[in-house]
Design an enzyme around this catalytic site. Structure first.
Site, PDB file in Angstrom:
ATOM      1  N   HIS A 371       0.796  -1.222   0.000  1.00 47.52           N
ATOM      2  CA  HIS A 371       0.000   0.000   0.000  1.00 47.52           C
ATOM      3  C   HIS A 371       0.830   1.274   0.000  1.00 47.52           C
ATOM      4  CE1 HIS A 371      -4.135  -1.509   0.472  1.00 47.52           C
ATOM      5  NE2 HIS A 371      -3.622  -2.467   1.208  1.00 47.52           N
ATOM      6  N   LYS A 561      -8.957  13.673   4.282  1.00 42.89           N
ATOM      7  CA  LYS A 561      -8.078  12.509   4.285  1.00 42.89           C
ATOM      8  C   LYS A 561      -7.099  12.660   5.436  1.00 42.89           C
ATOM      9  CE  LYS A 561      -7.044  13.528   0.046  1.00 42.89           C
ATOM     10  NZ  LYS A 561      -7.274  12.247  -0.611  1.00 42.89           N
ATOM     11  N   ARG A 562      -6.307  11.641   5.682  1.00 47.18           N
ATOM     12  CA  ARG A 562      -5.303  11.712   6.731  1.00 47.18           C
ATOM     13  C   ARG A 562      -4.403  12.922   6.509  1.00 47.18           C
ATOM     14  NH1 ARG A 562      -0.728   8.537   6.754  1.00 47.18           N
ATOM     15  NH2 ARG A 562      -1.589   7.476   4.929  1.00 47.18           N
ATOM     16  N   LYS A 567       0.227  14.339   1.219  1.00 47.24           N
ATOM     17  CA  LYS A 567      -1.122  14.599   0.723  1.00 47.24           C
ATOM     18  C   LYS A 567      -1.356  16.087   0.479  1.00 47.24           C
ATOM     19  CE  LYS A 567      -3.006  10.441   2.888  1.00 47.24           C
ATOM     20  NZ  LYS A 567      -3.488   9.703   1.708  1.00 47.24           N
ATOM     21  N   THR A 668      -8.901   6.099  -2.275  1.00 49.18           N
ATOM     22  CA  THR A 668     -10.277   5.675  -2.543  1.00 49.18           C
ATOM     23  C   THR A 668     -11.250   6.834  -2.351  1.00 49.18           C
ATOM     24  OG1 THR A 668     -10.472   4.842  -0.269  1.00 49.18           O
ATOM     25  CG2 THR A 668      -9.916   3.244  -1.990  1.00 49.18           C
ATOM     26  N   LYS A 672     -14.870   7.913  -4.305  1.00 44.66           N
ATOM     27  CA  LYS A 672     -16.136   8.209  -3.617  1.00 44.66           C
ATOM     28  C   LYS A 672     -16.692   9.566  -4.059  1.00 44.66           C
ATOM     29  CE  LYS A 672     -14.333   5.584   0.239  1.00 44.66           C
ATOM     30  NZ  LYS A 672     -13.510   5.688   1.455  1.00 44.66           N
TER      31      LYS A 672
END
Length: 826
Positions: A371, A561-562, A567, A668, A672
């Site tokens: 991952h 998100k985290r 990110k 993901t 969504k």
């Protein structure tokens, strides 16, 4: 959606739910006999438990039927090992699966209760942190929906990750007490109990036959007790299970010590033992935290493997020779990698297999999902710690490594350099490489997006791929449309079903039939109205959580998100500051914008937590400046979880997917949002690439460097100062952060942020990508100014999300990796 929610027959020999009146009678009965509350005085939580008891009974019947079919057909099963399962709330999910939504709604209504209010009091199951756990939950749903024989294994965390509170703009972690009122869905299994061993030492001797036998002795033991949570398939009648392990002491307390008056010492061992299943991801910044995390990982894989072998032996009578023909075990990331030496230990030490035969069975049984491409995220454990806590496993890892390196020498003669790179043992750092162990111990290794798998083959595991390229395959991640559209966006789901029927619920590829609706004005107007209603619902949530009032007419721009530097919430925040400055300078955007950010930082991640604080300081200035009015808002939504996502995602217009190219495995959340009609602004990273290919270049907003360009800059040299000095908007924003504009009481608070951007190499290329990102945001703004065109793009996004279902992922795993088939009947 009445037709869809009621279309599944759930008539049962034991539980009558065929009519509203029957359900009403059952609910009252469960309320009195199971919950123990008088209906006259029952509150929403009491009705939740009564309704859950009803549903759980149906699921239990379906599971027993499923298990009988699996046993009778002697099928090959997949066992999914994951340290996280982020399942969210279960009541509505199970009602949708069983086709009982409307009947239960009417039954509760007749009892003066609202189903939505009853469902709202359920706690999210705090069994995960982010995408890893959410993916695992989607996969269990897809396995059950499509009748694949499968089973999930994890840990029953008493406190989960943590409850994120924001105090003075800073993340503060509080215990996540999700089990405060118990878990109405779980079945406690006190009879399913396995010992898990730690410490001790190894003694080896030769038998008369010359065979060397080793025993792991003088260990400290903990008991793993099972809790089962049923996982329903949508309309399939199939129910699988998520088995969660809870740690128990081998004895509750020492009676002699207790009688001598030392009460605390008497229960000390019990308290220490049961810490293993207390908290998800204990902080590993201390040696004690690292030891606890290592024990936690081994605890759950040891219990799971013992359970798997016991189940196999019940059907195959003391013969494990064909284990790999009946059992497939998927390692979800490296957290369960200790399962490889643990299966070897069980086969050799407990069941008497020779090393070579045990290794052959082991490698054919396991497969591994990688991952991450971040080297620092590839798990390693110190040799000294393994030697102390799991000495037998360290010994087996050394044997596995010796055998593997012998193969490497044959494959790469005269290449001693490659031995060090492929070795499971990092001799310099004195560590064991868990990803290497998972690769060597598995028959298949998969990435989770095309780019990720390519980079995995070319970089992270390049030497392995050069030796065993056929082992590496791609299975792009997916999401379950049952949770992320049918359940969380019922109005849009209903509109889609009116247009194309309901087959998309179990076959998302059917969405392609929506494409003609992109030019149907009536359909698009209804979709706009649904988006508006979802935005109003989101605005209400934001006001309740933060006190900030949002105008639903504004563009809702979401990055949830985290919190992690790769990110790049910081890239988003810099753009917010630039927009703020433009408004102050008399150059406002054409359309109001509300920027929504949410996510948790790891407790020990200093820079991520500092970015959270910076978001709040910027928000305080932006949201309270009278010159800004409602043209720009910035909100951080605290304690982001699945239930929050079910409101945020349907209510968003723009989806921020702006990770540094080459660093996000898949994502993901991007799927969504697009499935719910939000347009994506993103880099060519992870599954963004496949989304772009699916929806078309004209229906997505791509920005930033490519993974190849990032790699080239790293190699040739990257100078963030050039971008800082070359972009006046960017320079001004960075200077405001560094100069204390947003924190005048503590001007140096964000100097570490500026240092990372300018002086420490800007590892995540925020400066390099800012101009492209800002220019692309200008294109977003222009597009949003044409509602008809924007809605047309949104419809085409929804219509082309068919390949991003977890059903498609599971079909691929089943065929190409696990070699399992759907049950013939259930």
């Amino acid at each position: 959606m009445r037709e869809l929610s009621d279309r599944v027959s759930t008539d049962s020999a034991l539980i009558d739910v065929g009519s509203v009146e029957a359900i009403k009678e059952r609910l009252v009965s469960y309320l009195i006999h199971t919950v123990g509350v008088d209906p006259e005085f029952a509150v929403a939580r009491d009705w939740l438990y009564a309704t859950a008891s009803l549903v759980r009974g149906i699921l239990s019947e379906q599971y027993l039927n499923t298990a009988r079919v699996e046993y009778d057909q002697d099928v090959r099963r997949v066992y999914y090992l994951s340290l996280e399962f982020l399942t969210g709330r279960s009541l509505m999910k199970n009602l949708w699966s069983l086709g009982l939504v409307e009947r239960v709604r009417e039954a509760l209504k007749s009892l003066d209760q609202e189903l939505d209010e009853v469902a709202e009091v359920e706690f999210d199951a705090a069994l995960g942190n982010g995408g890893l756990g959410r993916l695992a939950a989607c996969f269990l749903d897809s396995l059950a929906t499509h009748a694949y024989p499968g089973f999930g294994y994890g840990i029953r965390y008493e406190f989960g990750m943590f409850n994120q509170k924001i105090e003075n703009g800073q993340q503060v972690e509080h215990p996540e007490t999700w089990l405060r009122y118990g878990n109405p869905w779980e079945f406690e299994r006190p009879a399913i109990l396995f010992p898990v061993r730690f410490g001790g030492h190894i003694t080896c001797f030769k038998e008369e036959s010359g065979k060397t036998v080793c025993h792991w002795v003088d260990t400290e033991d903990v008991m793993a007790m099972a809790y089962d949570v049923p996982v329903s398939g949508f309309g399939s009648g199939v129910v699988t299970k998520l088995r969660l392990w809870s740690a128990r002491a081998t004895r509750d307390f020492d009676l002699d010590v207790f009688n001598a008056g030392s009460y605390i010492d008497a229960v000390k061992d019990k308290t220490i033992s049961e810490n293993l299943s207390k908290v998800l991801y204990p902080a590993d910044t201390t040696l004690m935290g690292q030891e606890l995390r290592l024990k936690q990982e081994y605890f759950f894989v040891s219990a799971s493997l013992q359970d798997i072998l016991a189940r196999h032996l019940r059907r195959h009578h003391d013969n494990l020779d064909d284990l790999h023909e009946k059992v497939a075990i998927q390692l979800n990331d490296t957290h369960p990698a200790l399962a490889v030496p643990e299966l070897m230990r069980l086969l050799i030490d407990v069941h008497g297999y020779e090393f070579d035969q045990a290794w052959d069975i082991t490698r054919q049984t396991f497969s591994y999902t990688n991952h991450t491409l971040l080297p620092e995220a590839l798990e390693t454990w110190s040799i000294s710690m393994l030697e102390s806590i799991l000495p037998r496993h360290l010994d087996l890892i050394y044997q596995i490594n010796h055998r593997f390196l012998t193969e490497v020498k044959r494959h790469f003669p005269g290449r001693p350099d490659i031995l060090g790179r492929l070795s499971l043992v990092d001799d310099k750092a004195r560590q064991i490489r868990m990803a290497h162990l998972a690769v060597v111990g598995s028959h298949k290794v998969n990435g989770v997006a095309e780019l990720h798998t390519h980079l995995m083959r070319q970089h992270v595991f390049a030497d392995f791929a050069g030796m065993m390229g056929e082992k590496f395959v791609n299975v792009t991640n997916g999401i379950t449309q049952r949770r992320w559209l049918l359940q969380s966006n019922t109005q849009l789901a209903g509109l889609i079903s009116e247009a194309i029927g309901t087959d998309w619920v179990t076959d998302l590829s059917q969405l392609h039939r929506l494409e003609p609706q992109a030019t149907d004005s009536a359909f698009c107007e209804r979709m706009q109205a649904i988006k508006r209603a979802n935005k109003e619902r989101l605005a209400a949530l934001v006001e309740a959580r933060t006190g900030v009032v949002l105008d639903p007419a504004a563009m809702f721009d979401a990055q949830v998100k985290r919190i992690h530097e790769y990110k790049r919430q910081l890239l988003n925040l810099l753009h917010v500051i630039v927009l703020y400055n433009r408004i102050k300078d008399g150059n406002p955007p054409a359309h109001p914008r509300a920027v929504l950010i949410a996510g948790k930082s790891a407790p020990g991640y200093y820079m991520a937590k500092l970015i959270i604080r910076l978001i709040h300081d910027v928000a305080d200035v932006v949201n309270n400046d009278p010159a800004i009015e409602d043209r720009l808002k910035l909100v951080f939504i605290p304690n982001y979880n699945v239930s929050t996502a079910e409101v945020v995602i349907p209510g968003s217009d723009l989806s921020e997917q702006i990770s540094t190219a080459g660093m996000e495995a898949s994502g993901t959340g991007n799927m969504k949002f697009a499935l719910n009609g939000a347009l994506t602004i993103g880099t060519l990273d992870g599954a963004n690439i496949e989304i772009k290919d699916a929806v078309g270049d004209e229906n997505i907003f791509i920005c930033g460097l490519t993974a190849e360009e990032v790699a080239e800059k790293r190699t040739l040299g990257y100078h963030p100062w050039d971008f800082y000095n070359g972009n006046a908007d960017l320079k001004r924003a960075v200077d405001q952060i560094g100069g204390g504009f947003f924190c005048p009481d503590d001007p140096g608070r964000y100097q570490p942020v500026v240092d990372n951007l300018l002086r420490n190499g800007d590892h995540y290329f925020v400066m390099a990508d800012f101009a492209s990102y800002a220019e692309t945001q200008a294109r977003v703004e222009a597009a949003y100014g044409d509602p008809e065109a924007w809605t047309r793009m949104a419809v085409l996004n929804v219509a082309n999300m068919g390949m991003f279902s977890s059903d498609r992922s599971i079909h691929t795993y089943a065929k190409d990796i696990w070699r399992i088939k759907p049950l013939k009947q259930a």
